[in-house]
Motif scaffolding. Structure first.
Motif, short mmCIF file in Angstrom:
data_model
loop_
_atom_site.label_atom_id
_atom_site.label_comp_id
_atom_site.label_asym_id
_atom_site.label_seq_id
_atom_site.Cartn_x
_atom_site.Cartn_y
_atom_site.Cartn_z
N SER A 30 0.81 -1.22 0.00
CA SER A 30 0.00 0.00 0.00
C SER A 30 0.85 1.27 0.00
O SER A 30 0.32 2.36 -0.23
N TRP A 53 -0.32 5.35 -4.39
CA TRP A 53 -0.46 4.33 -3.37
C TRP A 53 -1.90 4.17 -2.90
O TRP A 53 -2.37 3.07 -2.63
N SER A 54 -2.63 5.28 -2.83
CA SER A 54 -4.00 5.25 -2.32
C SER A 54 -5.02 4.89 -3.38
O SER A 54 -6.18 4.63 -3.07
N ASN A 74 -5.48 -2.77 -2.50
CA ASN A 74 -4.39 -2.91 -1.53
C ASN A 74 -4.61 -4.08 -0.58
O ASN A 74 -3.65 -4.65 -0.05
#
Length: 124
Positions: A30, A53-54, A74
């Motif tokens: 993540s 990443w998000s 994730n």
């Protein structure tokens, strides 16, 4: 350290769709920006799409905007590339790549970890 394994490539007719998956090992998936790249014979490797990443920010090459969608899960350590309205010029080996980065890197040289690639062939 992260290991990446792509799947979902294959042969499809022009106008068709494919969904590529990239499964990542490691507990900090993540925290990685993820990208999809491709390399056609005789050409340099190029960015197709990238996701933060998000999952909140994405980038697409002009050549695939409106046709391809990158997403990530994730919880499953997986990133996807949905490819619609495929064209013969999309034919290439597609690579998944990862970088520990909270931004959105879009250049080949920025990515540290690479999968082995999966072949996508679009027939006319």
């Amino acid at each position: 350290q992260v290991q990446l394994v792509e799947s979902g490539g294959g042969l499809v007719q022009a106008g068709g769709s494919l969904r590529l998956s990239c499964a990542a090992s490691g507990r900090t998936f993540s925290l990685y920006a993820m990208g999809w790249f491709r390399q056609a014979p005789g050409k340099e490797r190029e960015i197709v799409a990238a996701v933060k990443w998000s999952g909140g920010s994405t980038y697409y090459a002009d050549s695939v905007k409106g046709r391809f969608t990158i997403s990530r899960d994730n919880a499953q350590n997986t990133v996807y590339l949905q490819m619609n309205s495929l064209k013969p010029e999309d034919t290439a080996v597609y690579y998944c790549a990862a970088k520990p980065d909270l931004g959105l890197p879009v250049h080949v040289r920025e990515y540290a970890y690479w999968g082995q690639g999966t072949q996508v062939t679009v027939s006319s």
